[in-house]
Enzyme design. Structure first.
Site, PDB file in Angstrom:
ATOM      1  CG  HIS A  34      -8.504  -2.833  -2.503  1.00 36.98           C
ATOM      2  ND1 HIS A  34      -8.644  -1.501  -2.193  1.00 36.98           N
ATOM      3  CD2 HIS A  34      -7.203  -3.003  -2.801  1.00 36.98           C
ATOM      4  CE1 HIS A  34      -7.476  -0.896  -2.303  1.00 36.98           C
ATOM      5  NE2 HIS A  34      -6.576  -1.791  -2.673  1.00 36.98           N
ATOM      6  CG  ASP A  71     -10.935   0.955  -1.326  1.00 35.00           C
ATOM      7  OD1 ASP A  71     -10.206   1.406  -2.218  1.00 35.00           O
ATOM      8  OD2 ASP A  71     -10.738  -0.157  -0.797  1.00 35.00           O
TER       9      ASP A  71
HETATM   10  P1  NAX Z   1       6.139  -3.389   0.053  1.00 30.78           P
HETATM   11  O1  NAX Z   1       6.617  -4.012  -1.208  1.00 30.78           O
HETATM   12  O2  NAX Z   1       6.812  -2.159   0.577  1.00 30.78           O
HETATM   13  O3  NAX Z   1       6.224  -4.477   1.225  1.00 30.78           O
HETATM   14  C1  NAX Z   1       5.745  -5.775   1.082  1.00 30.78           C
HETATM   15  C2  NAX Z   1       6.623  -6.646   1.951  1.00 30.78           C
HETATM   16  O4  NAX Z   1       6.076  -7.950   1.937  1.00 30.78           O
HETATM   17  C3  NAX Z   1       8.054  -6.768   1.442  1.00 30.78           C
HETATM   18  O5  NAX Z   1       8.958  -6.390   2.487  1.00 30.78           O
HETATM   19  C4  NAX Z   1       8.185  -8.254   1.075  1.00 30.78           C
HETATM   20  O6  NAX Z   1       9.481  -8.764   1.356  1.00 30.78           O
HETATM   21  C5  NAX Z   1       7.120  -8.866   1.972  1.00 30.78           C
HETATM   22  N1  NAX Z   1       6.639 -10.180   1.525  1.00 30.78           N
HETATM   23  C6  NAX Z   1       6.460 -10.623   0.253  1.00 30.78           C
HETATM   24  N2  NAX Z   1       6.045 -11.903   0.274  1.00 30.78           N
HETATM   25  C7  NAX Z   1       5.925 -12.260   1.561  1.00 30.78           C
HETATM   26  C8  NAX Z   1       5.557 -13.465   2.220  1.00 30.78           C
HETATM   27  N3  NAX Z   1       5.233 -14.558   1.518  1.00 30.78           N
HETATM   28  N4  NAX Z   1       5.543 -13.479   3.570  1.00 30.78           N
HETATM   29  C9  NAX Z   1       5.899 -12.397   4.276  1.00 30.78           C
HETATM   30  N5  NAX Z   1       6.296 -11.229   3.719  1.00 30.78           N
HETATM   31  C10 NAX Z   1       6.297 -11.161   2.374  1.00 30.78           C
HETATM   32  O7  NAX Z   1       4.583  -3.181  -0.123  1.00 30.78           O
HETATM   33  P2  NAX Z   1       3.572  -2.252   0.706  1.00 30.78           P
HETATM   34  O8  NAX Z   1       3.553  -0.910   0.100  1.00 30.78           O
HETATM   35  O9  NAX Z   1       3.856  -2.392   2.154  1.00 30.78           O
HETATM   36  O10 NAX Z   1       2.184  -2.932   0.299  1.00 30.78           O
HETATM   37  C11 NAX Z   1       1.856  -4.247   0.723  1.00 30.78           C
HETATM   38  C12 NAX Z   1       0.629  -4.751   0.004  1.00 30.78           C
HETATM   39  O11 NAX Z   1      -0.500  -3.952   0.304  1.00 30.78           O
HETATM   40  C13 NAX Z   1       0.721  -4.751  -1.519  1.00 30.78           C
HETATM   41  O12 NAX Z   1       0.210  -5.982  -1.999  1.00 30.78           O
HETATM   42  C14 NAX Z   1      -0.192  -3.614  -1.917  1.00 30.78           C
HETATM   43  O13 NAX Z   1      -0.700  -3.800  -3.228  1.00 30.78           O
HETATM   44  C15 NAX Z   1      -1.256  -3.728  -0.877  1.00 30.78           C
HETATM   45  N6  NAX Z   1      -2.143  -2.583  -0.662  1.00 30.78           N
HETATM   46  C16 NAX Z   1      -3.439  -2.824  -0.355  1.00 30.78           C
HETATM   47  C17 NAX Z   1      -4.335  -1.827  -0.062  1.00 30.78           C
HETATM   48  C18 NAX Z   1      -5.762  -2.129   0.300  1.00 30.78           C
HETATM   49  O14 NAX Z   1      -6.528  -1.179   0.475  1.00 30.78           O
HETATM   50  N7  NAX Z   1      -6.204  -3.387   0.428  1.00 30.78           N
HETATM   51  C19 NAX Z   1      -3.919  -0.405  -0.143  1.00 30.78           C
HETATM   52  C20 NAX Z   1      -2.458  -0.201  -0.053  1.00 30.78           C
HETATM   53  C21 NAX Z   1      -1.605  -1.228  -0.750  1.00 30.78           C
HETATM   54  O15 NAX Z   1      -1.521  -0.879  -2.111  1.00 30.78           O
END
Ligand code: NAX
Length: 324
Positions: free
Chosen positions: A187, A159
Site C-alpha cells: 500500500h 487501492d
Molecule cells: P488521524 O490522525 O485522524 O487519526 C489517527 C488516530 O490514531 C489519532 O486519533 C491518534 O491519536 C491515534 N493513535 C496514534 N497512535 C496510537 C496508538 N498507539 N494507539 C491508539 N491510537 C493511536 O488519522 P486517520 O486519517 O484516521 O488515518 C489513520 C491511519 O490510516 C494513518 O496511518 C493513515 O496513513 C492510514 N491510511 C491507510 C490507508 C490504507 O489504505 N491502508 C488509507 C487511508 C489512510 O491514509
C-alpha cells in the site's frame, strides 16, 4: 438473539474511525442481525476527543450496538476481540525520515501485537490500516506467536476500489460489471494495479483500453490517489478508507463476491519472498481467504510486482530488530 461480537478499533478518535465506528455499529460490516460491542483504543491525549465520539455513538441509538468500551490500554481494548481494526498510527512529522517513521510505528505495532496475542479471541481477525500498513501488520504478527500468521492482514481494498472506480469511469460501465481486478504488493506508490486478468461485462479490460492509458494514466492515478485526495480535501482519505476497511472485514468473515485484493503473509506464491505482507488477489469463503493461483504473469507485470516486493523487503529490513 445472536450473541454480540467484539470489534476493537484503534485510533478511534481519528478521522477514519469517525466514519468507521458508526458504520460498524449500524451493521454495515457484519450484517443487520449481528450485534457488536465496540472496544475503542486511543492514546491519552486523545481520550477527551474519544469521549465525544462515544457520546455521539450513544446518541445514534443504534439497535445493534450492544456496548462500548473506551480505553487507552491495548490489553483492555483487545480483550476477547473477534475483529481488530488497527487504524491508529504515528503520522510522518516534519523532518522525519522514512526509517524513523517505520521505527516509530514498529514500536506501536509490536506492543499491539503482544496485546492481541495475550488477550484477543483465538480466532481474531486483524486488519491493519495505519501506515505503513503492510509492514505494521508484519510487526504485529511477529509479536503474536500464539496466533496464526494468516490472522494478520493489511488493507489494500481502498487501492482495489480505486482501481475499480477508475476503470468503470473509463469504460462507462458500472462497477458491478467488473471482475478479476488485482492490486499487487505494497500500500504505497509502488503498488501495481493489474488489468491483465480483469474483465468488464465479460470482455478483457485490456481490449477496451489502450496501453498508453493503462501505463500513463490508470496505474499512476491509482498509485497517487491518496496524494490527490489530500491536495483536494486538505486531509487524507477518510470515509473511503473506512468503507474499504468494512469491505475487507465483511468479505473475510462472510465471503467475497469474486476476487478481492488483500495484504496477507506471502506463502511464496508468484515467486514473492515468503513472509512479507504482500497484496494478492484472493477469494474469501467459509471465513478464510485463498490466493488465486496460476495466473499468467507477463514481463510488464513481473517487473512491477518485483519493484513493490523489493520495497516491502527493504521495509522489513528497516525494522528487523523489532520482529519479536
Ligand atoms: P488521524 O490522525 O485522524 O487519526 C489517527 C488516530 O490514531 C489519532 O486519533 C491518534 O491519536 C491515534 N493513535 C496514534 N497512535 C496510537 C496508538 N498507539 N494507539 C491508539 N491510537 C493511536 O488519522 P486517520 O486519517 O484516521 O488515518 C489513520 C491511519 O490510516 C494513518 O496511518 C493513515 O496513513 C492510514 N491510511 C491507510 C490507508 C490504507 O489504505 N491502508 C488509507 C487511508 C489512510 O491514509
Amino acid at each position: 438473539m445472536t450473541e454480540p461480537v467484539r470489534v476493537a478499533i484503534t485510533g478511534a478518535a481519528g478521522q477514519i474511525s469517525y466514519s468507521l465506528a458508526f458504520r460498524i455499529a449500524a451493521g454495515d460490516m457484519l450484517g443487520k442481525d449481528q450485534p457488536v460491542i465496540l472496544q475503542l483504543l486511543e492514546i491519552p491525549p486523545a481520550m477527551d476527543a474519544l469521549k465525544g465520539v462515544v457520546m455521539e455513538l450513544n446518541d445514534c441509538a443504534f439497535p445493534l450496538l450492544a456496548g462500548i468500551e473506551a480505553t487507552d490500554n491495548p490489553e483492555v481494548a483487545f480483550k476477547d476481540a473477534d475483529f481488530a481494526l488497527l487504524v491508529g498510527a504515528r503520522p510522518r512529522g516534519p523532518g522525519m525520515e522514512r526509517a524513523d517513521l517505520l521505527q516509530a510505528n514498529a514500536a506501536i505495532f509490536s506492543v499491539q501485537g503482544k496485546a492481541l496475542n495475550d488477550h484477543a479471541s483465538r480466532d481474531v481477525r486483524v486488519l491493519v490500516v495505519g501506515n505503513p500498513a503492510n509492514t505494521n501488520a508484519l510487526i504485529a504478527r511477529e509479536n503474536a506467536p500464539d496466533l496464526d500468521h494468516r490472522q494478520f492482514t493489511a488493507m489494500m481494498r481502498l487501492d482495489h476500489n480505486r482501481a475499480l472506480s477508475q476503470l468503470a469511469e473509463k469504460t462507462g460501465k458500472s462497477i458491478n460489471t467488473i471482475d478479476n481486478m488485482v492490486v499487487w504488493g505494497n500500500h504505497s506508490a509502488t503498488q501495481y494495479p493489474d488489468l491483465h486478468q480483469c474483465t468488464v461485462d465479460g470482455q478483457p479490460a485490456m481490449s477496451l483500453v489502450d496501453q498508453a492509458w493503462y501505463e500513463n494514466d490508470f496505474i499512476p492515478t491509482v498509485q497517487q490517489r491518496g496524494a490527490a485526495i489530500i491536495k483536494a480535501r486538505g486531509a487524507s482519505s477518510a470515509a473511503s478508507a473506512a468503507s474499504a476497511a468494512i469491505d475487507h472485514m465483511r468479505d473475510w468473515a462472510l465471503g467475497s463476491d469474486g476476487w478481492v485484493s488483500m495484504g496477507i503473509p506471502s506463502d511464496g506464491s508468484y515467486g514473492v519472498e515468503p513472509g512479507i505482507v504482500y497484496s494478492y488477489p484472493v477469494v474469501c469463503k467459509n471465513g478464510d481467504y485463498e490466493i488465486v493461483q496460476d495466473l499468467e504473469i507477463n514481463a510488464f507485470s513481473r517487473e512491477r510486482m518485483k519493484t513493490t516486493e523489493d520495497e516491502l523487503r527493504s521495509e522489513r529490513a528497516a525494522v528487523e530488530d523489532l520482529l519479536g
